[in-house]
Write a protein that holds these residues in place. Structure first.
Motif, PDB file in Angstrom:
ATOM      1  N   LEU A  44       0.740  -1.094  -0.136  1.00 38.77           N
ATOM      2  CA  LEU A  44       0.273  -0.336   0.006  1.00 38.77           C
ATOM      3  C   LEU A  44       1.214   1.231  -0.106  1.00 38.77           C
ATOM      4  CD1 LEU A  44      -2.943   1.668   0.322  1.00 38.77           C
ATOM      5  CD2 LEU A  44      -2.788   1.592   2.577  1.00 38.77           C
ATOM      6  N   LEU A  45       1.933   1.203   0.429  1.00 39.09           N
ATOM      7  CA  LEU A  45       2.665   2.387   0.604  1.00 39.09           C
ATOM      8  C   LEU A  45       3.638   3.094  -0.531  1.00 39.09           C
ATOM      9  CD1 LEU A  45       4.188   2.877   4.409  1.00 39.09           C
ATOM     10  CD2 LEU A  45       2.801   4.467   3.581  1.00 39.09           C
ATOM     11  N   ARG A  46       3.560   1.707  -1.121  1.00 43.93           N
ATOM     12  CA  ARG A  46       4.892   1.833  -1.915  1.00 43.93           C
ATOM     13  C   ARG A  46       3.433   2.564  -3.738  1.00 43.93           C
ATOM     14  NH1 ARG A  46       7.591  -2.972  -1.182  1.00 43.93           N
ATOM     15  NH2 ARG A  46       5.665  -4.377  -2.360  1.00 43.93           N
ATOM     16  N   LEU A  47       2.641   2.170  -2.865  1.00 38.82           N
ATOM     17  CA  LEU A  47       1.589   2.619  -4.539  1.00 38.82           C
ATOM     18  C   LEU A  47       1.249   3.932  -4.122  1.00 38.82           C
ATOM     19  CD1 LEU A  47       0.299   2.306  -7.383  1.00 38.82           C
ATOM     20  CD2 LEU A  47      -1.987   1.144  -5.868  1.00 38.82           C
ATOM     21  N   LEU A  48       1.363   3.947  -2.742  1.00 33.47           N
ATOM     22  CA  LEU A  48       0.657   5.718  -2.677  1.00 33.47           C
ATOM     23  C   LEU A  48       1.475   6.564  -2.159  1.00 33.47           C
ATOM     24  CD1 LEU A  48      -1.087   4.770   1.307  1.00 33.47           C
ATOM     25  CD2 LEU A  48      -2.260   6.012  -1.190  1.00 33.47           C
ATOM     26  N   GLN A  49       3.148   6.148  -2.413  1.00 39.21           N
ATOM     27  CA  GLN A  49       4.400   6.865  -2.310  1.00 39.21           C
ATOM     28  C   GLN A  49       4.357   7.236  -3.807  1.00 39.21           C
ATOM     29  OE1 GLN A  49       7.040   5.471   0.128  1.00 39.21           O
ATOM     30  NE2 GLN A  49       6.193   6.459   2.374  1.00 39.21           N
ATOM     31  N   ARG A  50       4.310   6.427  -4.520  1.00 43.10           N
ATOM     32  CA  ARG A  50       4.553   6.958  -6.311  1.00 43.10           C
ATOM     33  C   ARG A  50       3.264   7.921  -6.772  1.00 43.10           C
ATOM     34  NH1 ARG A  50       2.614   2.384 -10.065  1.00 43.10           N
ATOM     35  NH2 ARG A  50       3.073   0.857  -8.455  1.00 43.10           N
ATOM     36  N   TYR A  51       2.417   7.446  -6.656  1.00 41.09           N
ATOM     37  CA  TYR A  51       1.682   9.214  -6.545  1.00 41.09           C
ATOM     38  C   TYR A  51       2.010  10.451  -5.727  1.00 41.09           C
ATOM     39  CZ  TYR A  51      -0.675   6.407  -9.992  1.00 41.09           C
ATOM     40  OH  TYR A  51      -0.954   5.510 -11.412  1.00 41.09           O
ATOM     41  N   GLY A  52       3.331  10.460  -4.663  1.00 43.73           N
ATOM     42  CA  GLY A  52       2.927  11.912  -3.874  1.00 43.73           C
ATOM     43  C   GLY A  52       2.203  11.841  -2.443  1.00 43.73           C
ATOM     44  N   TYR A  53       1.424  10.768  -2.462  1.00 46.12           N
ATOM     45  CA  TYR A  53       0.680  10.628  -0.953  1.00 46.12           C
ATOM     46  C   TYR A  53       1.443   9.784   0.251  1.00 46.12           C
ATOM     47  CZ  TYR A  53      -3.437  11.841  -3.717  1.00 46.12           C
ATOM     48  OH  TYR A  53      -4.191  12.690  -4.442  1.00 46.12           O
ATOM     49  N   ALA A  54       1.202  10.564   1.166  1.00 50.02           N
ATOM     50  CA  ALA A  54       1.923   9.179   2.640  1.00 50.02           C
ATOM     51  C   ALA A  54       3.201  10.478   2.241  1.00 50.02           C
ATOM     52  CB  ALA A  54       1.560   7.989   2.598  1.00 50.02           C
ATOM     53  N   ALA A  55       3.035  11.341   2.477  1.00 42.11           N
ATOM     54  CA  ALA A  55       4.994  11.961   2.517  1.00 42.11           C
ATOM     55  C   ALA A  55       5.248  12.883   3.560  1.00 42.11           C
ATOM     56  CB  ALA A  55       4.642  12.289   0.784  1.00 42.11           C
ATOM     57  N   GLY A  56       4.114  12.828   4.072  1.00 40.40           N
ATOM     58  CA  GLY A  56       4.779  14.065   5.804  1.00 40.40           C
ATOM     59  C   GLY A  56       3.337  13.939   6.616  1.00 40.40           C
ATOM     60  N   PRO A  57       3.409  14.331   8.149  1.00 40.54           N
ATOM     61  CA  PRO A  57       2.962  13.962   8.854  1.00 40.54           C
ATOM     62  C   PRO A  57       1.488  15.498   8.389  1.00 40.54           C
ATOM     63  CG  PRO A  57       4.760  15.654   9.633  1.00 40.54           C
ATOM     64  CD  PRO A  57       4.932  15.070   8.025  1.00 40.54           C
ATOM     65  N   TYR A  58       0.394  15.487   9.135  1.00 41.96           N
ATOM     66  CA  TYR A  58      -1.009  16.564   8.683  1.00 41.96           C
ATOM     67  C   TYR A  58      -0.889  17.576   8.854  1.00 41.96           C
ATOM     68  CZ  TYR A  58      -5.182  18.588  10.058  1.00 41.96           C
ATOM     69  OH  TYR A  58      -6.250  19.649   9.716  1.00 41.96           O
ATOM     70  N   GLY A  59      -0.655  18.277   7.898  1.00 37.80           N
ATOM     71  CA  GLY A  59      -0.040  19.937   7.703  1.00 37.80           C
ATOM     72  C   GLY A  59       0.676  20.300   7.003  1.00 37.80           C
TER      73      GLY A  59
END
Length: 535
Positions: free
Chosen positions: A294-309
């Motif tokens: 899941l994380l690999r796919l999210l990060q490929r699209y720029g998601y799950a790259a940092g904390p809230y805010g």
């Protein structure tokens, strides 16, 4: 605020005097009713509208715009974007080739037409379970304990799943379990290159995320998606006329979400992570886990790259949610992306019950690995009468019982104590699920769905006050300090709904801006027209 607290103290003393000296039932009822009126008056005086802060509360599309299209279908996601949802939910399961697919549970027999297209698949999926213990833990997955047929997403490849169509749960009726002798529709054409038999109709294999009819409405075409390739392409109607009902993969959603500017947020709910990790040998063979995939796919699209805010989060906002605490703790070691503990009657892998998990110590444990919680709306609402009765029973009883919303017979709903405790623990709070129809699904005490939305947004009934936004950072009395009945920020951070366009209009009416502050209106908009929110 002080007046409300003083009145509450007087009511407690009166009840103690009644208990000590005796009295009639009518006298006790009078005391309770007076207390309820005091609470309602204090709450209603606190906030007649709210001033939105930092986009909160978020409009979160529950499995897409699932009132209009089957849940987790291409059409449901496309409609949610058009209606201005800030976040779109995807319940994530894995296919046999370890591709994340958006389905509410691993068993897809009841939410797709798999049994109509491939009757031979019926009942043949339990072999993928790793052990009898897992079958007992997940009774919907087979082992003779499920209600109806079982076909697991993990028994099908992505290519096979893409040939299916999503359906509204229960819409197939007895057709899905009919004898295999009945004539069945042929499977849709293959999209494999060079396939000579049953060629696909023009457009059937095109990118599914935006149809030509509304592509211009949802965002610019040809924008480069974060993972490479075109995010929005024109797709014609398939050979069966059900392009909008195609089953969505997570990557389909990510391409749609990043094809608009700014990008739409995603709220990903990991379904049965421990079962996937134990039952799918291909994960072990790849030296991987459900969370890793899941994380690999999210990060490929720029998601799950940092904390809230953070700047990275605002550019590609996401939440990763789960019922299982162990899955979230694993993710907390792998990413700084905000994580959400979904709370039900129990946390399944720890066995901790609702009362313990939502007490101060339980919420502190959750806050150690997650920054937010997602809760059924009925746990955050109570009738005014039941809330008053709990207060009348004493502070300890009030603290423990006002979270059982929808049980009592009193008219009118208020926010309950668990919401206040969650905010004091520094957690963001999301409530699910709000539906304008059907009426019979409304909680006791609500005449329309606005009666459920407004108390959580305005903090009605939280006499001690809750500041708005960012995990309950505001202090007591902040709402009253705004004057004219307006509170700074909503008392809740996000609302999951099957009708995001209609919820946006309700929130606009509840806000203190132009045209707002009118108590929320009737919420009967049709969800059409207008421009998606400037998210």
């Amino acid at each position: 605020m002080l007046q409300a607290a003083f009145s509450k103290q007087i009511m407690h003393k009166n009840i103690i005097l009644y208990r000590h000296f005796g009295g009639t039932a009518l006298q006790l009822i009078s005391v309770v009713l007076l207390l309820a009126c005091t609470r309602a008056a204090a709450a209603s005086g606190a906030a007649a509208c709210f001033q939105p802060v930092d986009e909160l509360p978020f409009v979160m599309a529950y499995r897409g715009a699932s009132a209009d299209f089957p849940e987790h279908s291409i059409g449901a996601y496309r409609a949610a974007i058009k209606q201005g949802a800030r976040f779109i939910e995807c319940d994530v399961v894995l296919s046999r080739d370890l591709v994340p697919v958006c389905r509410h549970e691993p068993n897809i027999a009841h939410t797709t037409d798999v049994l109509l297209r491939w009757p031979r698949r019926r009942g043949g999926s339990s072999s993928s379970l790793a052990s009898e213990q897992q079958q007992q833990q997940h009774p919907t997955l087979g082992g003779g304990q499920s209600e109806g047929p079982v076909v697991l997403a993990s028994d099908l490849t992505l290519e096979e799943i893409k040939q299916l169509r999503a359906v509204f749960p229960g819409s197939l009726g007895d057709a899905a379990v009919a004898t295999s002798g009945a004539q069945q529709p042929p499977p849709p054409p293959s999209c494999r290159a060079g396939e000579a038999e049953a060629p696909a109709a023009e457009g059937e294999c095109a990118a599914p995320w935006v149809s030509g009819s509304i592509a211009d409405e949802v965002g610019p075409r040809g924008q480069e998606a974060a993972g490479g390739g075109t995010g929005v392409e024109e797709a014609g109607t398939g050979a069966d006329g059900l392009t909008d009902h195609r089953v969505a993969s997570l990557e389909d959603l990510l391409r749609m979400a990043t094809a608009v500017d700014p990008a739409v947020g995603v709220a990903l709910h990991i379904q049965s992570a421990s079962w996937h990790n134990a039952a799918l040998p291909q994960l072990a063979a790849a030296n991987s886990s459900f969370e890793d995939v899941l994380l690999r796919l999210l990060q490929r699209y720029g998601y799950a790259a940092g904390p809230y805010g953070s700047e990275a989060w605002r550019r590609r906002p996401s939440y990763i949610m789960a019922f299982e605490a162990s899955s979230l703790k694993n993710l907390a070691r792998l990413t700084s992306s905000p994580l959400t503990q979904v709370l039900g009657p129990t946390i399944p892998d720890t066995g901790e019950g609702w009362d313990s998990a939502t007490g101060p110590e339980g919420l502190a444990r959750i806050a150690a690995y997650a920054s937010s919680v997602a809760v059924a709306r009925q746990q955050l609402l109570a009738t005014a009468q039941s809330a008053a009765a709990a207060v009348a029973a004493g502070p300890a009883q009030a603290e423990g019982e006002t979270g059982r919303g929808g049980d009592g017979g009193g008219r009118g709903l208020v926010a309950s104590e668990p919401l206040l405790r969650m905010r004091r623990a520094g957690l963001q709070v999301f409530a699910s699920v709000f539906k304008p129809a059907p009426r019979e699904q409304l909680l006791t005490g609500a005449e329309t769905w606005v009666d459920e939305v407004a108390p959580l947004v305005l903090g009605t009934g939280l006499i001690q006050g809750v500041g708005g936004g960012g995990g309950g950072q505001g202090g007591a009395g902040e709402a009253e300090a705004q004057g004219a009945g307006g509170r700074l920020g909503a008392a809740i951070d996000g609302l999951f709904t099957d009708s995001p366009g209609e919820l946006r209009r309700v929130l606009e009416r509840l806000s203190c801006g132009d045209g707002g502050g009118g108590g929320g209106g009737d919420g009967d908009g049709d969800g059409s027209g207008g421009t998606p929110a400037d998210v």
